[in-house]
Design an enzyme around this catalytic site. Sequence first.
Site, PDB file in Angstrom:
ATOM      1  N   CYS A 183       0.952  -1.160  -0.012  1.00  0.00           N
ATOM      2  CA  CYS A 183      -0.161  -0.042   0.020  1.00  0.00           C
ATOM      3  C   CYS A 183       0.613   1.187  -0.007  1.00  0.00           C
ATOM      4  O   CYS A 183       0.475   2.385  -0.428  1.00  0.00           O
ATOM      5  CB  CYS A 183      -0.913   0.214   1.306  1.00  0.00           C
ATOM      6  SG  CYS A 183      -2.164  -1.289   1.127  1.00  0.00           S
ATOM      7  N   HIS A 205      -3.249   7.616   2.843  1.00  0.00           N
ATOM      8  CA  HIS A 205      -3.492   6.184   2.443  1.00  0.00           C
ATOM      9  C   HIS A 205      -4.998   5.725   3.090  1.00  0.00           C
ATOM     10  O   HIS A 205      -5.409   6.296   4.015  1.00  0.00           O
ATOM     11  CB  HIS A 205      -2.649   5.158   2.962  1.00  0.00           C
ATOM     12  CG  HIS A 205      -2.967   3.958   2.439  1.00  0.00           C
ATOM     13  ND1 HIS A 205      -3.617   3.584   1.283  1.00  0.00           N
ATOM     14  CD2 HIS A 205      -2.989   2.520   3.332  1.00  0.00           C
ATOM     15  CE1 HIS A 205      -3.867   2.001   1.426  1.00  0.00           C
ATOM     16  NE2 HIS A 205      -3.685   1.549   2.363  1.00  0.00           N
ATOM     17  N   ASN A 246     -10.067   0.423   0.113  1.00  0.00           N
ATOM     18  CA  ASN A 246      -8.682   0.673   0.070  1.00  0.00           C
ATOM     19  C   ASN A 246      -8.220   0.263  -1.163  1.00  0.00           C
ATOM     20  O   ASN A 246      -7.957  -0.895  -1.480  1.00  0.00           O
ATOM     21  CB  ASN A 246      -8.057  -0.092   1.333  1.00  0.00           C
ATOM     22  CG  ASN A 246      -6.604  -0.231   1.279  1.00  0.00           C
ATOM     23  OD1 ASN A 246      -6.076   0.066   0.395  1.00  0.00           O
ATOM     24  ND2 ASN A 246      -6.030  -0.772   2.318  1.00  0.00           N
TER      25      ASN A 246
HETATM   26  O1  UT7 Z   1      -3.610  -1.210   3.781  1.00  0.00           O
HETATM   27  C1  UT7 Z   1      -2.653  -1.724   4.481  1.00  0.00           C
HETATM   28  C2  UT7 Z   1      -3.058  -1.750   5.825  1.00  0.00           C
HETATM   29  N1  UT7 Z   1      -4.175  -2.226   6.248  1.00  0.00           N
HETATM   30  C3  UT7 Z   1      -4.802  -1.462   7.445  1.00  0.00           C
HETATM   31  O2  UT7 Z   1      -4.581  -0.594   7.765  1.00  0.00           O
HETATM   32  C4  UT7 Z   1      -5.975  -2.561   7.852  1.00  0.00           C
HETATM   33  C5  UT7 Z   1      -6.220  -2.186   9.382  1.00  0.00           C
HETATM   34  N2  UT7 Z   1      -7.186  -2.902   9.986  1.00  0.00           N
HETATM   35  C6  UT7 Z   1      -8.485  -2.519  10.006  1.00  0.00           C
HETATM   36  O3  UT7 Z   1      -8.758  -1.625   9.322  1.00  0.00           O
HETATM   37  C7  UT7 Z   1      -9.334  -3.146  10.976  1.00  0.00           C
HETATM   38  O4  UT7 Z   1      -8.387  -3.970  11.808  1.00  0.00           O
HETATM   39  C8  UT7 Z   1     -10.545  -3.939  10.595  1.00  0.00           C
HETATM   40  C9  UT7 Z   1     -11.612  -3.183   9.712  1.00  0.00           C
HETATM   41  C10 UT7 Z   1     -10.130  -5.043   9.416  1.00  0.00           C
HETATM   42  C11 UT7 Z   1     -11.148  -4.702  11.517  1.00  0.00           C
HETATM   43  O5  UT7 Z   1     -11.736  -3.896  12.349  1.00  0.00           O
HETATM   44  P1  UT7 Z   1     -11.346  -4.161  14.031  1.00  0.00           P
HETATM   45  O6  UT7 Z   1     -11.970  -2.964  14.929  1.00  0.00           O
HETATM   46  O7  UT7 Z   1      -9.874  -4.225  14.156  1.00  0.00           O
HETATM   47  O8  UT7 Z   1     -12.031  -5.459  14.419  1.00  0.00           O
HETATM   48  P2  UT7 Z   1     -11.458  -6.760  14.986  1.00  0.00           P
HETATM   49  O9  UT7 Z   1     -10.435  -7.380  14.168  1.00  0.00           O
HETATM   50  O10 UT7 Z   1     -10.696  -6.460  16.557  1.00  0.00           O
HETATM   51  O11 UT7 Z   1     -12.792  -7.683  15.251  1.00  0.00           O
HETATM   52  C12 UT7 Z   1     -13.808  -7.246  16.123  1.00  0.00           C
HETATM   53  C13 UT7 Z   1     -14.861  -8.207  16.036  1.00  0.00           C
HETATM   54  C14 UT7 Z   1     -14.441  -9.734  16.169  1.00  0.00           C
HETATM   55  O12 UT7 Z   1     -15.632 -10.386  16.760  1.00  0.00           O
HETATM   56  P3  UT7 Z   1     -15.332 -11.140  18.292  1.00  0.00           P
HETATM   57  O13 UT7 Z   1     -13.952 -11.839  18.385  1.00  0.00           O
HETATM   58  O14 UT7 Z   1     -15.293  -9.981  19.009  1.00  0.00           O
HETATM   59  O15 UT7 Z   1     -16.771 -11.605  18.565  1.00  0.00           O
HETATM   60  C15 UT7 Z   1     -14.409 -10.119  14.754  1.00  0.00           C
HETATM   61  O16 UT7 Z   1     -14.492 -11.491  14.337  1.00  0.00           O
HETATM   62  O17 UT7 Z   1     -15.538  -8.010  14.770  1.00  0.00           O
HETATM   63  C16 UT7 Z   1     -15.814  -9.266  14.003  1.00  0.00           C
HETATM   64  N3  UT7 Z   1     -15.769  -8.861  12.643  1.00  0.00           N
HETATM   65  C17 UT7 Z   1     -16.606  -8.474  11.966  1.00  0.00           C
HETATM   66  N4  UT7 Z   1     -18.030  -8.534  12.128  1.00  0.00           N
HETATM   67  C18 UT7 Z   1     -18.747  -8.084  11.127  1.00  0.00           C
HETATM   68  C19 UT7 Z   1     -14.494  -8.705  12.112  1.00  0.00           C
HETATM   69  N5  UT7 Z   1     -14.701  -8.501  10.516  1.00  0.00           N
HETATM   70  C20 UT7 Z   1     -16.164  -8.361  10.617  1.00  0.00           C
HETATM   71  C21 UT7 Z   1     -16.933  -7.991   9.592  1.00  0.00           C
HETATM   72  N6  UT7 Z   1     -18.384  -7.840   9.899  1.00  0.00           N
HETATM   73  N7  UT7 Z   1     -16.767  -7.777   8.418  1.00  0.00           N
END
Ligand code: UT7
Length: 322
Positions: free
Chosen positions: A114, A249, A279
């Site tokens: 990225c 980004h 993204n």
């Molecule tokens: O461009 C290159 C660099 N990439 C990035 O910068 C991406 C950075 N990361 C992110 O943008 C975020 O971490 C995400 C959007 C991918 C995820 O958001 P988050 O707030 O970090 O969520 P998380 O991974 O901590 O997950 C929280 C909860 C989990 O459930 P439990 O374990 O709390 O029950 C996940 O299973 O949300 C759940 N979850 C979802 N729920 C509904 C993860 N993805 C989804 C989804 N829909 N799409």
Amino acid sequence: MANHSRVIGTGGYLPETIRSNDELSQTVDTSDSWIFERTGIKSRRIAGEHEGAASMAEIAARQAIAMAGIEPEDIDAIILATGTPDRVYPSTACLLQFRLGIKQCVAFDVQAACSGSIFALSIADQYIKTGVYRTVLVIGSEVCSRVVDWTDRGTCILFGDGAGAVLLGVSDTPGILSTHIHSDGQYEDLLYLPNPQCALPANVDEPGFINMRGNEVFKVAVNTLGRIVDETLEANNMQKSDIDWLVPHQANIRIIEATAKKLKMSMQQGVVTLQDQGNTSSASVLLALNEAVRDGRIQRGQVVLLEAFGAGFTWGSALIKY
Ligand code: UT7
């Protein structure tokens, strides 16, 4: 008189097909509200069957060339960032060179995930500053939709396709004030895209889809981008208030908000495109720059901070007097 690089043209291309959060929620366990609240994304663009990194790059490049009022033959070098090349080789930059009908320029790809277009900008700037080239075309072009596992809700909600372009020309005055690029290879496991055909035997069964531990990536991204803001301001002896625009980004609105907060900047000064683009990896910063230049937000003489963070990890910034 010293050589500086200056932005003389920008361009961008987004494929026609829109895939909304609601459509995704029909195939994976997610919802429009979850995606929007956690990322700021509402929809993303998906490349058509006839499209690839080179064809999208061509459209963005032609826009930048037209804005600059030059001919393709005036370009000395094409530096193209992509993690989703049409072919491993020839480089997508070479494919683009042919599409643009340029016979006499050098063309090569840069791969820094990225952060790729910031790395490409930095390389272009060195060539112009040292007097090697006068006009350099920098591109980020990605078909992320082809390397996303559409059954993985942790990644498929984030990514989209598109291409961004910027043309740099030589100038007596800046232009690009400074670029800063960094890499730290210890984070391979947090974000990677396997290449099954060339994988080590132990990894050969890994499918060629983006693999990401999103939450861990998120935390490193916020901290790292905060540090690069300081580094960039310090290198230019500038204050936070000297920055007119943040062109970040487009990974996650919460990451952008954290960087804007670090700059004590209102979100009105941040260029945000991710709501309807997602993204687009190496294309995202140049697409955002193009949008804000073309709609008149970014004006000549204003100071613009471009930054990105991606797999590697890689990260970087470019401070530009537009
Ligand atoms: O461009 C290159 C660099 N990439 C990035 O910068 C991406 C950075 N990361 C992110 O943008 C975020 O971490 C995400 C959007 C991918 C995820 O958001 P988050 O707030 O970090 O969520 P998380 O991974 O901590 O997950 C929280 C909860 C989990 O459930 P439990 O374990 O709390 O029950 C996940 O299973 O949300 C759940 N979850 C979802 N729920 C509904 C993860 N993805 C989804 C989804 N829909 N799409």
